[in-house]
Design a protein around this motif. Sequence first.
Motif, PDB file in Angstrom:
ATOM      1  N   PHE A 137       0.965  -1.354  -0.055  1.00 18.70           N
ATOM      2  CA  PHE A 137      -0.062  -0.042   0.006  1.00 18.70           C
ATOM      3  C   PHE A 137       0.786   1.293   0.080  1.00 18.70           C
ATOM      4  O   PHE A 137       2.078   1.239   0.385  1.00 18.70           O
ATOM      5  N   GLU A 138       0.317   2.328  -0.479  1.00 18.63           N
ATOM      6  CA  GLU A 138       0.820   3.744  -0.599  1.00 18.63           C
ATOM      7  C   GLU A 138       0.989   4.244   0.881  1.00 18.63           C
ATOM      8  O   GLU A 138      -0.213   4.307   1.522  1.00 18.63           O
ATOM      9  N   GLU A 139       2.229   4.222   1.503  1.00 20.17           N
ATOM     10  CA  GLU A 139       2.611   4.616   2.722  1.00 20.17           C
ATOM     11  C   GLU A 139       2.777   6.261   2.852  1.00 20.17           C
ATOM     12  O   GLU A 139       3.745   6.902   2.263  1.00 20.17           O
ATOM     13  N   VAL A 140       1.723   6.944   3.191  1.00 14.46           N
ATOM     14  CA  VAL A 140       1.615   8.364   3.204  1.00 14.46           C
ATOM     15  C   VAL A 140       1.847   8.903   4.589  1.00 14.46           C
ATOM     16  O   VAL A 140       1.400   8.399   5.481  1.00 14.46           O
ATOM     17  N   ARG A 141       2.918   9.642   4.440  1.00 12.74           N
ATOM     18  CA  ARG A 141       3.602  10.520   5.765  1.00 12.74           C
ATOM     19  C   ARG A 141       2.771  11.846   6.170  1.00 12.74           C
ATOM     20  O   ARG A 141       2.916  12.459   7.305  1.00 12.74           O
TER      21      ARG A 141
ATOM     22  N   THR B  63      -7.024  17.182   7.705  1.00 16.61           N
ATOM     23  CA  THR B  63      -7.069  16.254   8.795  1.00 16.61           C
ATOM     24  C   THR B  63      -8.300  15.179   8.639  1.00 16.61           C
ATOM     25  O   THR B  63      -8.005  13.890   9.055  1.00 16.61           O
ATOM     26  N   ASP B  64      -9.136  15.367   7.935  1.00  9.64           N
ATOM     27  CA  ASP B  64     -10.192  14.541   7.414  1.00  9.64           C
ATOM     28  C   ASP B  64      -9.615  13.225   6.729  1.00  9.64           C
ATOM     29  O   ASP B  64      -9.647  11.980   7.054  1.00  9.64           O
ATOM     30  N   ALA B  65      -8.726  13.496   5.740  1.00 12.29           N
ATOM     31  CA  ALA B  65      -7.968  12.646   4.832  1.00 12.29           C
ATOM     32  C   ALA B  65      -7.142  11.800   5.762  1.00 12.29           C
ATOM     33  O   ALA B  65      -7.053  10.516   5.516  1.00 12.29           O
ATOM     34  N   ALA B  66      -6.331  12.366   6.728  1.00 12.45           N
ATOM     35  CA  ALA B  66      -5.491  11.624   7.650  1.00 12.45           C
ATOM     36  C   ALA B  66      -6.288  10.691   8.593  1.00 12.45           C
ATOM     37  O   ALA B  66      -5.744   9.458   8.717  1.00 12.45           O
TER      38      ALA B  66
END
Length: 162
Positions: A72-76, A81-84
Amino acid sequence: MTQPTQTPRCILALDLGTTTGWAIRGFDGLITSGTASFKPGRYDGGGMRYLRFTNWLTELDRRSGPIATIWFEEVRRHAGTDAAHVYGGLLASLTSWGELRGIPYAGVPVGTIKRHATGKGNANKDAMIAAAQARGFNPADDNEADAIAILHWAIETRGGVA
């Protein structure tokens, strides 16, 4: 003496989000991809998005699996805030689903995916879509294009080992 041919293992690649991009190489070696929406319905409780996601994973595993590995794409960093929160909830659901089934999973940094697909670690959405199209795919959006890129990265680098 000839070496026995090895059956390709089923690999699932995901770009997690409200619209989740997915790409899967089935045990037959065929690659399919698409998007799945996990937007909550008007009357859904807070956990329904994640319940629908885990049910979707189970159905994907039943139809195309058994899934051997998940990338999976590891987003840092997220823009909002909602997307997180959505990403974190989907990631928790994915990892617990994988743990229950003994399926290994790992994240791939965004820059690694973009660099592998386009040669640039900061490629934009249009460049990612163009990279998927250059491989013969017709992604519906950047989410599907990212999942295709993750899958090809996993296959071509043997999960970063090559």
